[in-house]
Design a protein around this motif. Sequence first.
Motif, mmCIF file in Angstrom:
data_model
loop_
_atom_site.group_PDB
_atom_site.id
_atom_site.type_symbol
_atom_site.label_atom_id
_atom_site.label_comp_id
_atom_site.label_asym_id
_atom_site.label_seq_id
_atom_site.Cartn_x
_atom_site.Cartn_y
_atom_site.Cartn_z
ATOM 1 N N LYS A 161 -4.898 -11.521 -4.571
ATOM 2 C CA LYS A 161 -3.576 -11.418 -4.142
ATOM 3 C C LYS A 161 -3.000 -9.991 -3.818
ATOM 4 C CE LYS A 161 0.455 -13.343 -3.157
ATOM 5 N NZ LYS A 161 0.686 -14.020 -2.167
ATOM 6 N N SER A 162 -3.260 -8.923 -4.812
ATOM 7 C CA SER A 162 -3.028 -7.666 -4.638
ATOM 8 C C SER A 162 -3.587 -7.135 -3.519
ATOM 9 C CB SER A 162 -3.131 -6.887 -6.036
ATOM 10 O OG SER A 162 -2.793 -7.411 -7.279
ATOM 11 N N PHE A 163 -4.794 -7.178 -3.325
ATOM 12 C CA PHE A 163 -5.430 -6.657 -2.178
ATOM 13 C C PHE A 163 -4.790 -7.451 -0.770
ATOM 14 C CE2 PHE A 163 -8.478 -7.486 1.282
ATOM 15 C CZ PHE A 163 -8.866 -6.205 1.732
ATOM 16 N N LEU A 164 -4.539 -8.457 -0.882
ATOM 17 C CA LEU A 164 -3.869 -9.012 0.501
ATOM 18 C C LEU A 164 -2.490 -8.434 0.761
ATOM 19 C CD1 LEU A 164 -5.153 -12.581 0.068
ATOM 20 C CD2 LEU A 164 -5.881 -11.254 1.855
ATOM 21 N N VAL A 165 -1.583 -8.321 -0.411
ATOM 22 C CA VAL A 165 -0.406 -7.647 0.023
ATOM 23 C C VAL A 165 -0.472 -6.165 0.450
ATOM 24 C CG1 VAL A 165 1.537 -6.767 -1.511
ATOM 25 C CG2 VAL A 165 0.704 -9.302 -1.871
ATOM 26 N N ALA A 166 -1.565 -5.484 -0.244
ATOM 27 C CA ALA A 166 -1.791 -4.149 0.226
ATOM 28 C C ALA A 166 -2.202 -4.163 1.687
ATOM 29 C CB ALA A 166 -2.866 -3.624 -0.534
ATOM 30 N N LEU A 167 -3.186 -5.007 2.013
ATOM 31 C CA LEU A 167 -3.307 -5.204 3.505
ATOM 32 C C LEU A 167 -2.133 -5.408 4.260
ATOM 33 C CD1 LEU A 167 -5.891 -5.499 5.194
ATOM 34 C CD2 LEU A 167 -5.672 -7.976 5.008
ATOM 35 N N LYS A 168 -1.505 -6.105 4.014
ATOM 36 C CA LYS A 168 -0.375 -6.394 5.080
ATOM 37 C C LYS A 168 0.687 -5.208 4.918
ATOM 38 C CE LYS A 168 -1.378 -10.375 6.745
ATOM 39 N NZ LYS A 168 -0.403 -11.622 6.807
ATOM 40 N N PHE A 169 0.823 -4.648 3.824
ATOM 41 C CA PHE A 169 1.742 -3.610 3.842
ATOM 42 C C PHE A 169 1.091 -2.450 4.422
ATOM 43 C CE2 PHE A 169 4.244 -5.628 1.166
ATOM 44 C CZ PHE A 169 5.468 -5.169 0.716
ATOM 45 N N ALA A 170 -0.376 -2.211 4.516
ATOM 46 C CA ALA A 170 -0.530 -1.213 5.431
ATOM 47 C C ALA A 170 -0.835 -1.549 6.828
ATOM 48 C CB ALA A 170 -2.292 -0.995 4.802
ATOM 49 N N GLN A 171 -0.808 -2.874 7.252
ATOM 50 C CA GLN A 171 -0.519 -3.371 8.677
ATOM 51 C C GLN A 171 0.787 -2.742 9.122
ATOM 52 O OE1 GLN A 171 -0.817 -7.660 9.193
ATOM 53 N NE2 GLN A 171 0.788 -7.507 10.821
ATOM 54 N N TYR A 172 1.873 -3.011 8.079
ATOM 55 C CA TYR A 172 3.130 -2.825 8.499
ATOM 56 C C TYR A 172 3.184 -1.313 8.625
ATOM 57 C CZ TYR A 172 8.030 -2.594 7.434
ATOM 58 O OH TYR A 172 9.656 -2.153 7.622
ATOM 59 N N GLU A 173 2.507 -0.444 7.637
ATOM 60 C CA GLU A 173 2.928 1.225 8.114
ATOM 61 C C GLU A 173 2.105 1.454 9.208
ATOM 62 O OE1 GLU A 173 1.269 5.005 5.788
ATOM 63 O OE2 GLU A 173 2.254 3.732 4.550
ATOM 64 N N LEU A 174 1.223 0.905 9.786
ATOM 65 C CA LEU A 174 0.470 1.316 11.024
ATOM 66 C C LEU A 174 1.392 0.914 12.330
ATOM 67 C CD1 LEU A 174 -3.367 0.693 10.297
ATOM 68 C CD2 LEU A 174 -2.088 2.776 10.231
ATOM 69 N N MET A 175 1.693 -0.317 12.106
ATOM 70 C CA MET A 175 2.534 -0.852 13.291
ATOM 71 C C MET A 175 3.851 0.026 13.243
ATOM 72 S SD MET A 175 2.286 -4.952 12.827
ATOM 73 C CE MET A 175 3.475 -5.272 14.208
ATOM 74 N N LYS A 176 4.426 0.440 12.278
ATOM 75 C CA LYS A 176 5.535 1.324 12.067
ATOM 76 C C LYS A 176 5.318 2.438 12.747
ATOM 77 C CE LYS A 176 7.111 3.053 8.425
ATOM 78 N NZ LYS A 176 7.716 3.250 6.963
ATOM 79 N N GLN A 177 4.206 3.257 12.430
ATOM 80 C CA GLN A 177 3.763 4.407 13.153
ATOM 81 C C GLN A 177 3.454 4.084 14.703
ATOM 82 O OE1 GLN A 177 0.251 5.715 11.099
ATOM 83 N NE2 GLN A 177 1.242 5.949 9.017
ATOM 84 N N ASN A 178 3.067 2.963 15.246
ATOM 85 C CA ASN A 178 2.797 2.706 16.444
ATOM 86 C C ASN A 178 4.092 2.785 17.217
ATOM 87 O OD1 ASN A 178 0.618 1.874 18.539
ATOM 88 N ND2 ASN A 178 2.399 0.310 18.462
ATOM 89 N N TYR A 179 5.009 1.835 16.743
ATOM 90 C CA TYR A 179 6.194 1.701 17.481
ATOM 91 C C TYR A 179 7.274 2.904 17.427
ATOM 92 C CZ TYR A 179 5.060 -3.302 18.405
ATOM 93 O OH TYR A 179 4.379 -4.435 18.717
ATOM 94 N N GLY A 180 7.264 3.560 16.106
ATOM 95 C CA GLY A 180 8.259 4.526 15.994
ATOM 96 C C GLY A 180 9.516 3.797 15.139
ATOM 97 N N PHE A 181 9.303 2.555 14.855
ATOM 98 C CA PHE A 181 10.451 2.029 13.974
ATOM 99 C C PHE A 181 9.624 0.834 13.194
ATOM 100 C CE2 PHE A 181 10.558 -0.017 18.256
ATOM 101 C CZ PHE A 181 10.470 -1.301 17.909
ATOM 102 N N PRO A 182 10.112 0.419 12.220
ATOM 103 C CA PRO A 182 9.572 -0.678 11.333
ATOM 104 C C PRO A 182 9.597 -2.170 11.794
ATOM 105 C CG PRO A 182 11.996 -0.001 10.339
ATOM 106 C CD PRO A 182 11.510 1.014 11.512
ATOM 107 N N PRO A 183 8.642 -2.930 11.838
ATOM 108 C CA PRO A 183 8.657 -4.173 12.084
ATOM 109 C C PRO A 183 9.639 -5.027 11.253
ATOM 110 C CG PRO A 183 6.344 -3.414 11.842
ATOM 111 C CD PRO A 183 7.408 -2.356 11.203
#
Length: 369
Positions: free
Chosen positions: A278-300
Motif C-alpha cells: 500500500k505504501s509503495f502504491l501511494v508513493a507511485l501515485k504521488f510520484a505520478q502527481y509530481e511528474l504530471m505537475k512538472q509537465n503541465y506547470g501546475f498541479p493536477p
Amino acid sequence: MAILSKIVVQDFRNIALAELRFSPKVNCISGNNGEGKTNLMDAIWYLSMTKSAISSSDKFNFRHGTSAFSIAGTYVMDNGTESRFAIAVGEGGEKKLRRDDKPYGRISEHIGILPIVMVSPADIALVSESGEERRKFLNAVLSQMDRKYLSDVQQYNRLLLQRNKELKNYRPDMELLRIFDARMSLYADQIHQARKRFVDELNPVVSRYYGLISGGKEEISIKYVSDLEKGSLEDLLSGCREKDMVMKFTTAGVQRDDLVFMMGDHPIRKCGSQGQQKSFLVALKFAQYELMKQNYGFPPILLLDDVFDKLDMNRISNLLAMVAGQDFGQIFITDSNKVRLSGIVDGITMDRAYFDTAGGCFESIGTDA
C-alpha cells in the motif's frame, strides 16, 4: 490549473442526482462504505478521462433501472476563465462530450485538458493482477501528458486488431502481414521510448516518496519489461510469424509490456507486506502527481479515496506531512471515519469543505472555502 468548482451528477452508479460546490483546496467526503463516496470520486475522474476508473464497461455505471447517465462540471481554468464540461452516456454506450456546449470532434481530444491523479484501494490490482493493469496505468498517465502518445497507442491497437483478424484466416495474406508489421513497428518504437523515458523519470521520485512514507526502511524500484528491448518490432514479428499463425494472434509487441515493482532484489508482490504494498502504491501515485505537475506547470486534481486504509498512523502522518508541505492543488479525500478525517484536514488547512454521503445523497456540512 483546472479547479472543479461545481459538479452535477445524474443516474451515475447509486447517485440519482447530486449538485455540489467544492473548495478550491481540500474537499472531504465521509460516509459508510457503499454509500457513494467512491462513486463521486469516479464521476470526477470520468469528467477528466471520459471513462470510469472502476468499470471497464459503462453498462455498470448506469444507476439501477436507468439506461443513461450524465456528469457535468464547471472548472476554473489556469487562465482564470470558467469552462463547463459535460458528458452524457446513453443506452447502447453512445457517448457525447461537450465543452461550453460545443461538441468535441473526437473524445480523445479532451484527454489531458483536466489532468487528474487518483489514489484508491483498487490500486492494489497494479501489484496483484496481470500486466494489463500496469499498461493501463502507463497509458492513463502518458496519454494525459502527451497527445501524440495517445494517438500512437490508438493507431497501434487498431493495426494490432487488424493483424490478429488476418491471423485467424485459414490462409493469412503474408504480404498484408508484412505491411502490418512495418506500420506497427513505427508506432511501437514511439510507445516503447515514451514508456522507457517515463519509467526512468519515475524511479527516483517513487523511491523518494516511499522513503518519506515508510521512514526509509526499504529500497524499492521499478523495472520496465518490453519485447522491444530485444530489437525492432518488425524484426520480432518477422521471427515469430509462424508461431503467430499457429496461435492465431500476435505474440510479440508493446501490448505485452509490463512493469515489475521491486523491493530490494525481489518483486514486491511476493515479498512485500500488505502495508508495504500500500505504501509503495501511494508513493507511485504521488510520484505520478509530481511528474504530471512538472509537465503541465501546475498541479493536477488529486483524488485520495480511502487512502488511509491499511496504513499505520506513522505512515499516515508522513503522508499528510507531504501533502501539507508540497505545492498541491485541489484535493478530494474520502474516509469512512469522519472524526479522523476532520482531525487530519483541519491540521493542514482551513480552506476546506466537508460532505456527508448516504445512499448516493450528499450533504454539505460546512465549508470555509
